[in-house]
Write a protein that holds these residues in place. Structure first.
Motif, short mmCIF file in Angstrom:
data_model
loop_
_atom_site.label_atom_id
_atom_site.label_comp_id
_atom_site.label_asym_id
_atom_site.label_seq_id
_atom_site.Cartn_x
_atom_site.Cartn_y
_atom_site.Cartn_z
N LEU A 166 0.83 -1.22 0.00
CA LEU A 166 0.00 0.00 0.00
C LEU A 166 0.86 1.26 0.00
CD1 LEU A 166 -2.86 -1.01 2.46
CD2 LEU A 166 -3.05 -0.64 0.00
N ASN A 167 1.96 1.24 0.73
CA ASN A 167 2.88 2.38 0.73
C ASN A 167 3.47 2.60 -0.66
OD1 ASN A 167 2.55 3.22 3.37
ND2 ASN A 167 4.18 1.89 4.15
N ALA A 168 3.83 1.51 -1.34
CA ALA A 168 4.37 1.62 -2.69
C ALA A 168 3.31 2.21 -3.63
CB ALA A 168 4.82 0.24 -3.19
N LEU A 169 2.05 1.77 -3.50
CA LEU A 169 0.98 2.33 -4.33
C LEU A 169 0.77 3.81 -4.04
CD1 LEU A 169 -1.73 -0.49 -4.26
CD2 LEU A 169 -0.45 0.30 -6.25
N ALA A 170 0.83 4.18 -2.77
CA ALA A 170 0.65 5.58 -2.39
C ALA A 170 1.77 6.45 -2.97
CB ALA A 170 0.62 5.71 -0.87
N LYS A 171 3.00 5.95 -2.95
CA LYS A 171 4.12 6.70 -3.53
C LYS A 171 3.95 6.85 -5.04
CE LYS A 171 7.48 5.63 0.05
NZ LYS A 171 8.67 4.88 0.42
N GLU A 172 3.49 5.79 -5.71
CA GLU A 172 3.24 5.87 -7.16
C GLU A 172 2.15 6.89 -7.46
OE1 GLU A 172 2.39 2.08 -8.98
OE2 GLU A 172 4.10 1.13 -8.02
N GLU A 174 1.28 9.44 -5.61
CA GLU A 174 1.80 10.77 -5.31
C GLU A 174 2.70 11.26 -6.44
OE1 GLU A 174 4.41 13.01 -1.84
OE2 GLU A 174 3.62 11.01 -1.47
N ALA A 175 3.55 10.36 -6.94
CA ALA A 175 4.44 10.73 -8.05
C ALA A 175 3.64 11.09 -9.31
CB ALA A 175 5.41 9.60 -8.34
N ALA A 176 2.51 10.44 -9.50
CA ALA A 176 1.66 10.71 -10.66
C ALA A 176 0.75 11.92 -10.44
CB ALA A 176 0.83 9.48 -11.00
N GLY A 177 0.77 12.46 -9.22
CA GLY A 177 -0.06 13.63 -8.92
C GLY A 177 -1.50 13.28 -8.57
N VAL A 178 -1.80 12.02 -8.32
CA VAL A 178 -3.15 11.60 -7.97
C VAL A 178 -3.42 11.98 -6.51
CG1 VAL A 178 -4.71 9.63 -7.69
CG2 VAL A 178 -3.11 9.71 -9.60
N GLY A 179 -4.53 12.64 -6.29
CA GLY A 179 -4.93 12.98 -4.92
C GLY A 179 -4.27 14.23 -4.39
N THR A 180 -3.52 14.94 -5.19
CA THR A 180 -2.93 16.20 -4.74
C THR A 180 -3.73 17.36 -5.30
OG1 THR A 180 -1.42 16.24 -6.64
CG2 THR A 180 -0.61 15.20 -4.63
N ARG A 181 -3.60 18.51 -4.67
CA ARG A 181 -4.35 19.68 -5.11
C ARG A 181 -3.55 20.52 -6.05
NH1 ARG A 181 -7.84 21.36 0.13
NH2 ARG A 181 -8.19 19.26 0.79
#
Length: 181
Positions: A166-172, A174-181
């Motif tokens: 799950l941490n690896a998915l979250a990092k991916e 975040e890197a893709a900009g998913v879920g950021t404003r």
């Protein structure tokens, strides 16, 4: 519900119908009464605790939703009662899963395999009912064993593996900009 099970009647309520499992009928009335009495009393006990867990889940879901709205005191209590009286399909589904988990009745792969093996033995023309004789219960024992493993060091390793994934998915993400404003 528990009394209906003891009488051998199907259970209807809480958005579900539970038919009693296939019952073995014996020619010997003493054996027949004994086996049905034991089976039905165990099912009745499950239904009693399942009903309590179902209600607890609905109340907890309603409490969380009402608190998320910022309600307190009498308004909180009124909202909980209103929600429990008219729960959504999603709440009902969650409550059913919680009740099954609380009574070790949830579906699992090991129980499904055991139930299929039992059915196959029962259907053999030279072994009628023998599967049920040797494996009367499949779901509860496999769920108890799975829960024991879940709380053991082996379960801890499985959870750590899931957390790492799950941490690896979250990092991916975040890197893709998913879920950021």
């Amino acid at each position: 519900n528990a009394l209906a099970v003891l009488r051998g009647e199907p259970i209807v309520g809480e958005g579900r119908t539970m038919e009693l499992g296939r019952q073995v009928n014996y020619d010997n009335p003493v054996l027949d009464i004994y086996t049905k009495g034991v089976g039905r009393s165990l099912s009745a006990e499950d239904e009693l605790f399942k009903g309590m867990a179902f209600r607890r889940s609905l109340e907890e879901q309603a409490r969380v939703a009402a608190r998320a709205k910022g309600l307190q005191g009498d308004a909180l209590a009124a909202e909980i009662e209103k929600t429990v009286s008219n729960p959504s399909d999603l709440m009902m589904s969650r409550a059913k899963r919680d009740a099954e988990y609380a009574t070790f009745q949830q579906e699992n792969k090991a129980a499904n395999i055991a139930l299929k093996a039992r059915a196959a033995v029962n259907e053999a023309p030279f072994l009628p009912g023998l599967g049920t004789t040797f494996l009367p219960f499949a779901t509860t024992p496999t769920n108890v064993a799975a829960t024991a493993v879940q709380y053991s060091p082996l379960g801890l390793l499985g959870n750590l593996t899931r957390i790492k994934a799950l941490n690896a998915l979250a990092k991916e993400a975040e890197a893709a900009g998913v879920g950021t404003r």
